[in-house]
Design an enzyme around this catalytic site. Structure first.
Site, mmCIF file in Angstrom:
data_model
loop_
_atom_site.group_PDB
_atom_site.id
_atom_site.type_symbol
_atom_site.label_atom_id
_atom_site.label_comp_id
_atom_site.label_asym_id
_atom_site.label_seq_id
_atom_site.Cartn_x
_atom_site.Cartn_y
_atom_site.Cartn_z
ATOM 1 N N LYS A 22 0.841 -1.211 0.000
ATOM 2 C CA LYS A 22 0.000 0.000 0.000
ATOM 3 C C LYS A 22 0.869 1.252 0.000
ATOM 4 O O LYS A 22 0.674 2.159 -0.808
ATOM 5 C CB LYS A 22 -0.889 0.017 1.240
ATOM 6 N N ASN A 23 1.862 1.316 0.916
ATOM 7 C CA ASN A 23 2.604 2.564 1.098
ATOM 8 C C ASN A 23 3.596 2.836 -0.018
ATOM 9 O O ASN A 23 4.106 3.935 -0.138
ATOM 10 C CB ASN A 23 3.284 2.569 2.475
ATOM 11 N N CYS A 117 -4.893 7.748 9.180
ATOM 12 C CA CYS A 117 -5.100 7.157 10.510
ATOM 13 C C CYS A 117 -4.782 8.182 11.600
ATOM 14 O O CYS A 117 -3.847 8.949 11.490
ATOM 15 C CB CYS A 117 -4.191 5.940 10.694
ATOM 16 N N ARG A 122 0.324 14.512 13.104
ATOM 17 C CA ARG A 122 0.975 14.030 11.873
ATOM 18 C C ARG A 122 1.324 15.241 11.023
ATOM 19 O O ARG A 122 0.766 15.497 9.985
ATOM 20 C CB ARG A 122 0.063 13.042 11.158
ATOM 21 N N ASP A 305 3.933 -0.151 11.930
ATOM 22 C CA ASP A 305 2.667 -0.613 11.333
ATOM 23 C C ASP A 305 2.327 -2.048 11.712
ATOM 24 O O ASP A 305 1.240 -2.521 11.373
ATOM 25 C CB ASP A 305 2.717 -0.484 9.801
ATOM 26 N N ARG A 397 -9.000 0.267 3.536
ATOM 27 C CA ARG A 397 -8.006 1.186 2.954
ATOM 28 C C ARG A 397 -6.716 0.453 2.625
ATOM 29 O O ARG A 397 -5.977 0.848 1.739
ATOM 30 C CB ARG A 397 -7.683 2.309 3.956
#
Ligand code: EPZ
Length: 420
Positions: A22-23, A117, A122, A305, A397
């Site tokens: 995903k990232n 999230c 952040r 994560d 997601r």
């Protein structure tokens, strides 16, 4: 509303193939709008964050066409806008990557402040500091970041902490900056390397990705090109931990074992039997799991994560374990939900202490963020009775075909619709 229902205490057995990261995928999609031609990107995971990124790209006039479920053809040569509606950004953080790609290629951008999230503060100050060092004007107003530069000039940029997002974002802008840019104290995550490899495939000149110092020699423009997204280390680690907590026997396939070293080491320390090959890792859970200490860190340290998932596993270990979260300010919100399933875990500042030998019992719980949702499913897999997990939009997601993959390993798991 949709819920996932898990009937626990099934032992996971079999093989599971890991999807694209995903990232990495979200950053490569953003980078693709800086290309000078058509890009064909495959091994994209079929997840909401990818869908949202593609919607934002299309809103800017980028031609996007899925040639199959996991392959996207991108043509940004007729873009019409350098901004998109903030509703497309509210649920994800990765929209900030459009800042670096647009500033680099088009010298302007107007991007909504990122969502994503809730893990505490952040900020994006490192990103903006890097863009400014390259010669951009940055204004933050009405929930948007506006960037503009007459031209970009290479600079030496030191990151106060090895931020993944800032490293990738500054790297994307620096691709088009005149001269040499050095990013020092850069993040070394595998997906930083993946984005650098993608950009180099398009003609960028990036060296040192994966080390603490990345060197970018600016180029006037990029070509198009084809690329395959790397396998997701976090998805792989999630299934490895699920195998361990059910005492299972699972082979995680289509991965790069080297990227899993910190997770493999910790599972071995807890008593799991682990073997690995070229693109797979085999996890044999152990009846008795030993306690251990987890300290999250930037790569190659233990990934933040996988912190919620590992904390859940440690609840089952014999004896007291500690989990220290060193990356984010507030990544223990899942603990209150885990306690509803019977976890004996106490949070003191950046550290959670688990009593161990927990017998989870099923209950109704809600995901508080993407990886918290994964942790609750892992707890449900070994809980007595039925666990019902809500707020699934977090999970959707970042995990492709999550319940389908667990079902293929023998879990009793299904997705239901229920009126509120
Ligand atoms: C990326 O987030 C990932 N998200 C996160 O994955 C991951 O947890 C994180 O990197 C660390 O690996 C995406 O790639 C879309 P950071 P990012 O910048 O870029 C501070 C998941 O579950 N910081 O490395 O936001 C920040 O507050 C998600 O897949 C600043 O202070 O992470 C944090 O404490 C969750 N100023 C630390 O650095 C900045 O400008 C790490 O942040 C940027 C970051």
């Amino acid at each position: 509303m949709e819920y996932i229902v898990v009937n626990g205490q099934k032992v996971l057995k079999g093989r599971v193939s890991i999807s694209g990261a995903k990232n990495s995928a979200v950053a490569i999609l953003a980078a693709s709008i800086a290309s000078g031609g058509t890009c064909l990107i495959d091994n994209l995971p079929q997840i909401e964050d990818v869908t949202s990124m593609v919607a934002a790209m299309q809103a800017m006039g980028v031609k996007c066409e899925f040639t199959d479920t996991n392959t996207l053809r991108v043509n940004p040569t007729e873009m019409t806008s350098y901004t998109f509606d903030e509703r497309l950004a509210k649920n994800m953080r990765a929209s900030y990557y459009f800042m670096g790609a647009l500033l680099g290629r088009y010298k302007q951008a107007e991007i909504p402040l990122p969502g994503g999230c809730d893990l505490g503060a952040r900020p994006i100050d490192y990103h903006l500091k890097g863009f400014t060092a390259l010669g951009a004007k940055c204004i933050q107003e009405h929930g948007f970041v506006k960037l503009q530069a007459d031209k970009l000039k290479g600079a030496n940029i030191y990151l106060d902490s090895p931020s993944v997002g800032a490293t990738i974002n500054i790297m994307m802008a620096a691709v088009f900056a005149e001269g040499v840019t050095l990013i020092e104290n850069a993040a070394k995550e595998p997906h930083v390397v993946d984005v650098a490899n993608f950009l180099n495939k398009l003609g960028a000149k990036i060296g040192g990705a994966g080390t603490a110092t990345i060197r970018i020699l600016g180029v006037p423009k990029l070509t198009g090109g084809d690329y395959t997204v790397l396998p997701d280390p976090i998805e792989a680690g999630t299934y490895m931990i699920a195998a361990a907590i059910t005492g299972g026997d699972v082979t995680v396939e289509n991965i790069i074992p080297k990227h899993m070293d910190s997770v493999t080491a910790k599972l071995k320390e807890m008593g799991c039997n682990i073997t690995e090959g070229g693109d797979w890792i085999h996890v044999c859970g152990s009846e008795v799991l030993r306690s251990c200490e987890i300290k999250t860190a930037f790569y190659p340290g233990f990934p933040t994560d996988l912190q919620p998932q590992m904390a859940t596993l440690l609840c089952k270990a014999q004896g007291t374990s500690t989990v220290t979260e060193n990356v984010f300010d507030s990544r223990f919100r899942y603990v209150s939900e885990l306690k509803r399933l019977g976890a004996q875990i106490k949070v003191e500042g950046r550290m959670a202490v688990t009593k161990g030998s927990c017998v989870f019992t099923g209950a109704e719980v809600a995901a508080t963020d993407l990886r918290a949702g994964a942790a609750l499913i892992i707890a449900g897999l070994c809980a007595k009775g039925e666990t019902v997990i809500g707020e699934l939009y977090h999970l959707d997601r970042g995990y492709e075909r999550f319940e389908e993959k667990f079902r293929s390993l023998g879990a009793d798991i299904k997705r239901i619709k229920r009126d509120e």
